[in-house]
Design a protein around this motif. Structure first.
Motif, short mmCIF file in Angstrom:
data_model
loop_
_atom_site.label_atom_id
_atom_site.label_comp_id
_atom_site.label_asym_id
_atom_site.label_seq_id
_atom_site.Cartn_x
_atom_site.Cartn_y
_atom_site.Cartn_z
N SER A 197 -58.26 -80.63 36.53
CA SER A 197 -57.94 -79.60 35.56
C SER A 197 -56.55 -79.85 34.97
CB SER A 197 -57.98 -78.26 36.29
OG SER A 197 -58.04 -77.19 35.41
N ARG B 248 -60.10 -73.52 31.15
CA ARG B 248 -58.74 -73.27 30.67
C ARG B 248 -58.61 -73.41 29.15
NH1 ARG B 248 -54.29 -74.43 34.13
NH2 ARG B 248 -55.71 -75.75 35.28
N TYR C 123 -57.05 -68.57 35.01
CA TYR C 123 -56.56 -68.61 36.39
C TYR C 123 -55.38 -67.65 36.59
CZ TYR C 123 -59.47 -72.71 35.93
OH TYR C 123 -60.52 -73.55 35.65
N GLY D 31 -61.68 -79.58 32.23
CA GLY D 31 -60.43 -80.26 32.55
C GLY D 31 -59.46 -80.49 31.42
N TYR E 153 -48.56 -73.57 42.19
CA TYR E 153 -48.57 -74.94 41.64
C TYR E 153 -47.23 -75.30 40.96
CZ TYR E 153 -53.54 -73.57 41.50
OH TYR E 153 -54.78 -73.09 41.79
N ARG F 84 -49.89 -68.66 39.79
CA ARG F 84 -49.74 -70.07 39.39
C ARG F 84 -48.32 -70.62 39.57
NH1 ARG F 84 -50.60 -72.39 35.18
NH2 ARG F 84 -51.89 -74.06 36.02
N GLU G 153 -67.98 -78.32 30.53
CA GLU G 153 -67.64 -77.09 31.27
C GLU G 153 -66.17 -76.71 31.09
OE1 GLU G 153 -68.37 -78.35 35.28
OE2 GLU G 153 -70.52 -78.59 34.99
N1 LLP Z 1 -66.10 -77.44 36.20
C1 LLP Z 1 -65.82 -77.48 37.51
C2 LLP Z 1 -66.83 -77.99 38.44
C3 LLP Z 1 -64.57 -77.01 37.99
O1 LLP Z 1 -64.32 -77.06 39.30
C4 LLP Z 1 -63.61 -76.53 37.07
C5 LLP Z 1 -62.31 -76.04 37.54
C6 LLP Z 1 -63.96 -76.49 35.70
C7 LLP Z 1 -65.21 -76.97 35.30
C8 LLP Z 1 -63.03 -75.97 34.66
O2 LLP Z 1 -61.88 -76.73 34.56
P1 LLP Z 1 -60.83 -76.42 33.37
O3 LLP Z 1 -61.51 -76.74 32.06
O4 LLP Z 1 -60.48 -74.99 33.45
O5 LLP Z 1 -59.69 -77.31 33.67
N2 LLP Z 1 -56.53 -72.60 39.64
C9 LLP Z 1 -56.09 -73.83 39.02
C10 LLP Z 1 -57.24 -74.54 38.31
C11 LLP Z 1 -58.41 -74.83 39.21
C12 LLP Z 1 -59.55 -75.51 38.49
C13 LLP Z 1 -60.77 -75.54 39.36
N3 LLP Z 1 -61.93 -76.11 38.75
C14 LLP Z 1 -54.94 -73.53 38.07
O6 LLP Z 1 -54.50 -72.39 37.99
O7 LLP Z 1 -54.42 -74.46 37.43
#
Ligand code: LLP
Length: 420
Positions: free
Chosen positions: A202, A277, A372, A239, A317, A313, A274
């Motif tokens: 991510s 963020r 998040y 991500g 992090y 956050r 998917e």
């Molecule tokens: N697909 C899967 C299988 C995931 O595990 C995640 C996020 C996403 C999609 C979405 O990812 P994004 O597009 O949002 O980067 N709590 C952390 C972020 C954890 C992300 C977990 N998985 C933060 O505050 O940075």
């Protein structure tokens, strides 16, 4: 695009004055902009043009029903990782045939619920999960459409706690084992292998790690087809990073989409993405009020009424979030540590941050917290979960109210041996 702009010295969200929401709702609270959600979704979708694409919003980023519904009305499906998230997506009106189910530890009862609701696909992460799903689906006389989550062993070059595509991470099937596991899946009842998926991490701010991973998974699909599998779907995960600091320049959706098309379109697969963020991160602010301005021996502290339990956050992090005053000022900025009331030094939103001078009761906005933020909140220090407010044009609505203390304390029960 910035959807939280100053007009006549006051911060607005869409056409709503942020300080007016504060007057009516009380601080602290999360505030989301419909214009921003819509802009982000359309920008992402338009970037892919006519590619056969399903955008499954990763609801873990922000599970508020109103947020899911806003994106669902624009055409989004959902990526869920638990029965709770699946229930939320369905309750917000996302059709089951647009829902993919990720996650490393889907339980038997979660599988039953998902199969009964006929979701689009399960993203299977391990061999034991494959056997469990086959058993559950067969017992219900159902066929589960599955993809295998491939661990491509690629460094996403992001924070270690949100990197998921390296071989030492718990996620997915090692890419070197995918052929083997697919051969086994083909023998099982209740299972139909339809594709592969991945998610390497991510807040990824470069295209190279994506391209490396997508190239690897594309090669695997070609091999699987040669082995006789009918592979029709490719799920590329989420991500894509967003700007947090002023000079951050993550790849634009059109750059990301152009790379995706270049690397995978010759396969003719349905592409699933998917994003979490990217769709909601910059659409939210956390509005908080200064409780005290305290001059320490070495630092000047702005102690605000939001805390690490509301937005974890920065402490979890070391994440950077921009912090802006809700009322503009032309005074010279000064250095503050901006901290919350929780009894831990980690309850710090920013150190040595330049902000225009602030006094008790002034409002400030912590930026880029739509993803998040609220979802990771807790009631630590018996603090109430803070409200969420959605703005659209010149209207606003509280889309999750502040609970009462009785709501929180009433969740506990006494034990029979304790006196009343
Ligand atoms: N697909 C899967 C299988 C995931 O595990 C995640 C996020 C996403 C999609 C979405 O990812 P994004 O597009 O949002 O980067 N709590 C952390 C972020 C954890 C992300 C977990 N998985 C933060 O505050 O940075």
């Amino acid at each position: 695009m910035n959807f939280f702009e100053y007009r006549d010295g006051e911060m607005y969200a869409d056409n709503v004055r942020v300080s007016e929401v504060a007057e009516q709702v009380g601080t602290p609270f999360y505030l989301y902009s419909t214009a921003s959600l819509t802009y982000q979704f359309n920008q992402f979708k338009d970037a892919f043009g006519d590619l056969d694409l399903l955008i499954c919003y990763a609801v873990k980023a922000n599970t508020n029903q109103a947020v899911i519904k806003t994106l669902g009305d624009l055409g989004a499906g959902a990526d869920v990782v638990s029965e709770g998230e699946l229930r939320r997506a369905l309750a917000a009106g996302i059709p089951a045939e647009k829902i993919v189910y990720s996650g490393v530890a889907k339980t038997e009862s979660e599988m039953i619920f998902a199969l009964e609701n006929e979701i689009y696909q399960f993203n299977v992460e391990s061999e034991p999960e494959l056997y469990q799903l086959s058993e559950v689906a067969s017992s219900l006389d159902k066929i589960a459409d599955i993809t295998f989550r491939v661990n491509p062993d690629v460094d996403a070059k992001t924070h270690a706690k949100i990197s998921t595509g390296k071989s030492e991470n718990k996620f997915g099937v090692p890419w070197t084992k995918v052929r083997e596991i697919c051969a086994r899946a083909a023998e099982l009842s209740g299972i139909k292998l339809v594709g592969l998926d991945l998610h390497i991490g991510s807040q990824i701010t470069e295209l190279d790690p994506f391209e490396e991973a997508f190239t690897r998974i594309t090669g695997l699909i070609e091999t699987l087809r040669e082995d006789g599998h009918d592979i029709t779907r490719l799920d590329l995960g989420g991500g894509l990073g967003i700007p947090y600091e002023g000079d951050d320049v993550p790849p634009l959706p059109r750059e990301y989409a152009a790379m995706v098309k270049r690397v995978v379109s010759h396969l003719g697969c349905k592409i699933i993405i998917e994003p979490g963020r990217f769709l909601v991160g910059n659409a939210g602010i956390l509005v908080s009020k200064v409780v005290y301005v305290k001059s320490g021996e070495k630092r000047k502290f702005l102690i605000i009424d939001a805390a690490m339990n509301d937005l974890v956050r920065p402490s979890m992090y070391d994440a950077y979030h921009r912090i802006d005053p809700v009322k503009e000022s032309d005074e010279d900025s000064t250095l503050y540590d901006i901290v919350g009331p929780v009894c831990e030094s980690g309850d710090t939103f920013a150190t040595n941050r330049l902000v225009t001078p602030m006094k008790k009761d002034d409002l400030l906005a912590i930026r880029s917290v739509g993803a998040y933020g609220a979802v990771m909140a807790s009631t630590y220090n018996t603090r109430k979960l803070i409200p969420e407010v959605l703005v659209k044009a010149d209207e606003f609505a509280v889309v999750r109210p502040r609970p009462s203390y009785d709501d929180i304390i009433g969740l506990d029960q006494s034990a029979p041996w304790l006196s009343e």
